[in-house]
Design an enzyme around this catalytic site. Structure first.
Site, PDB file in Angstrom:
ATOM      1  N   HIS A   1      -0.754  -3.024   2.578  1.00 54.54           N
ATOM      2  CA  HIS A   1      -0.321  -1.943   1.694  1.00 54.54           C
ATOM      3  C   HIS A   1       1.201  -1.831   1.637  1.00 54.54           C
ATOM      4  CE1 HIS A   1      -4.254  -0.225   0.689  1.00 54.54           C
ATOM      5  NE2 HIS A   1      -4.622  -0.546   1.925  1.00 54.54           N
TER       6      HIS A   1
ATOM      7  N   GLU B   1      -1.810   2.083  -9.262  1.00 53.92           N
ATOM      8  CA  GLU B   1      -0.935   1.035  -9.793  1.00 53.92           C
ATOM      9  C   GLU B   1      -0.695   1.199 -11.291  1.00 53.92           C
ATOM     10  OE1 GLU B   1      -5.149  -0.763  -9.616  1.00 53.92           O
ATOM     11  OE2 GLU B   1      -3.924   0.662  -8.520  1.00 53.92           O
TER      12      GLU B   1
ATOM     13  N   ASN C   1      -2.844  -5.892  -2.041  1.00 56.91           N
ATOM     14  CA  ASN C   1      -3.046  -5.033  -0.874  1.00 56.91           C
ATOM     15  C   ASN C   1      -3.929  -5.691   0.164  1.00 56.91           C
ATOM     16  OD1 ASN C   1      -1.457  -2.797  -1.559  1.00 56.91           O
ATOM     17  ND2 ASN C   1      -3.078  -1.891  -2.809  1.00 56.91           N
TER      18      ASN C   1
ATOM     19  N   ASP D   1       3.195  -1.459  -1.749  1.00 57.31           N
ATOM     20  CA  ASP D   1       4.194  -0.428  -2.041  1.00 57.31           C
ATOM     21  C   ASP D   1       5.492  -1.059  -2.552  1.00 57.31           C
ATOM     22  OD1 ASP D   1       2.416   1.489  -1.247  1.00 57.31           O
ATOM     23  OD2 ASP D   1       3.301   1.806   0.735  1.00 57.31           O
TER      24      ASP D   1
ATOM     25  N   ASP E   1      -0.951  -1.292 -16.313  1.00 56.41           N
ATOM     26  CA  ASP E   1      -1.665  -1.392 -15.047  1.00 56.41           C
ATOM     27  C   ASP E   1      -1.401  -2.779 -14.466  1.00 56.41           C
ATOM     28  OD1 ASP E   1      -4.094  -0.031 -13.420  1.00 56.41           O
ATOM     29  OD2 ASP E   1      -4.361  -2.208 -13.487  1.00 56.41           O
TER      30      ASP E   1
END
Length: 394
Positions: A270, A300, A265, A274, A257
């Site tokens: 975002h 994530e 973010n 990404d 993670d």
């Protein structure tokens, strides 16, 4: 949508005949009509240069029809040119499609009348063309022309039974007065007209089946791939674990993670988040073994499936992934970079353990890694947690 997804969808839309526009399909039909006329020309030329079979045909009609075939080919080429230069116009794709299909049907009806309404060549060609038409075109176009064809055939059948018009006028009355199946010329003529239609139909349906199977395989691939990272998705990952379970093969699961991903973010947007996920996906893919499965497990979170491996080897792979992620910051367009780290949890399975148990061990190890300061690899064997150190031997 990623480049992979776009490539797959573009291939599907551009290569499958059923996805062609009406006018593209009509051009294919016109080409087939030209080939049909060429078959007629070859057949008629053979008859003209073979005096021995003149007794079985209406020679004056054949000579006239030879000219008609040549003129028809010229007209069909003109229609193809019109279609090519106007294929983007809506009226061409709609109204002109009706005209072309109707023209093709009328050609078939005329040819069927000349060789005989009840002849095997006419019946076989009618069935084959109807089947192909129903696959290629909308029901409106096909049923419209089917009504026309049925009506004309019905009239021709009635007129021939009433002796108002002659049956199979391209053949001589001497041939028609005898048993047709005993005449080699008639039999060979039927075979000559049936075989090209048979091969064309088989080739067409084989092509459609191949493209359909390939399309299904592409759709299946899309269903297994995460569209953002182009890694396998959770569904495919679980299928692979079930396969290993059926084979009674032990495996190791690694869940990782990204640390403080929400901050990325919130601070950079975002789009940057990404980009970070895509970079991590590439890092994992090139770090693990070729036989390992890397998947995006959600948000994530990423998950790795390693089989035929020792726990120490798996921990070393996890540590290598962790270190590579930490050493490769995400570079932004403004030359700014973001330092990214990830926490890893490793869970072991045995041949008698369940899928949920292996995942639970890895998930608990991941949770412990986050609680212990993040950016580390933790192992949970069901009883104790162990932080991996490169020099530690398990």
């Amino acid at each position: 949508m990623t480049n992979l997804s776009k490539t797959i969808l573009n291939y599907i839309q551009s290569t499958i005949i059923m996805r062609w526009t009406n006018i593209q399909k009509c051009i294919l039909v016109l080409v087939l009509a030209i080939l049909m006329h060429l078959l007629w020309i070859v057949w008629k030329l053979y008859i003209i240069i073979t005096p021995d079979i003149w007794q079985w045909v209406n020679l004056p009609l054949i000579k006239k029809q030879l000219q008609v075939n040549i003129i028809s080919i010229i007209c069909l080429i003109i229609l193809i040119c019109i279609s090519i230069f106007n294929f983007k116009k809506d009226w061409v794709n709609y109204y002109f499609s009706y005209f072309i299909i109707t023209t093709f049907i009328l050609i078939l009806i005329l040819d069927g009348y000349f060789v005989g309404i009840y002849s095997p060549a006419t019946i076989f060609t009618s069935v084959c063309v109807t089947g192909i038409g129903l696959v290629l075109f909308s029901k409106k176009i096909i049923y419209f022309n089917l009504i026309i064809a049925t009506s004309i055939f019905s009239v021709l059948i009635y007129l021939t039974t009433q002796n108002t018009i002659s049956y199979a006028p391209i053949f001589s009355s001497k041939l028609l007065s005898n048993t047709l199946y005993h005449n080699y010329f008639w039999v060979y003529s039927m075979i000559y007209f049936i075989i090209p239609v048979l091969f064309a139909g088989l080739l067409f349906f084989e092509l459609l089946l191949y493209q359909w199977r390939y399309r299904e395989s592409l759709f299946e691939k899309i269903s297994q791939i995460d569209p953002l990272t182009e890694l396998y998705n959770r569904r495919f990952f679980n299928e692979k674990i079930n396969e290993l379970k059926e084979q009674q093969t032990s495996y190791i699961i690694i869940i990782l993670d990204l640390d403080h991903f929400k901050t990325i973010n919130d601070s950079y947007g975002h789009h940057t988040g990404d980009a970070a996920l895509i970079q991590i996906a590439k890092t994992l893919s090139r770090t693990v073994r070729k036989t390992d499965i890397v998947a995006r497990y959600g948000g994530e979170e990423f998950i790795l499936l390693l089989s035929h491996i020792t726990i120490h080897q798996a921990l070393e792979i996890a540590e290598k992934c962790r270190k590579t992620i930490a050493d490769e910051p995400l570079k932004l367009n403004n030359e700014q970079s973001i330092h990214i780290t990830a926490s890893f949890g490793v869970g072991m399975s045995t041949t008698d353990s369940t899928l949920d148990q292996a995942l639970r061990f890895a998930d608990q190890a991941l949770y412990h890694a986050k609680q212990s300061g993040r950016n580390q690899v933790q192992l949970f064997d069901g009883t104790t947690f162990q932080k991996f150190h490169p020099k530690t031997i398990y």
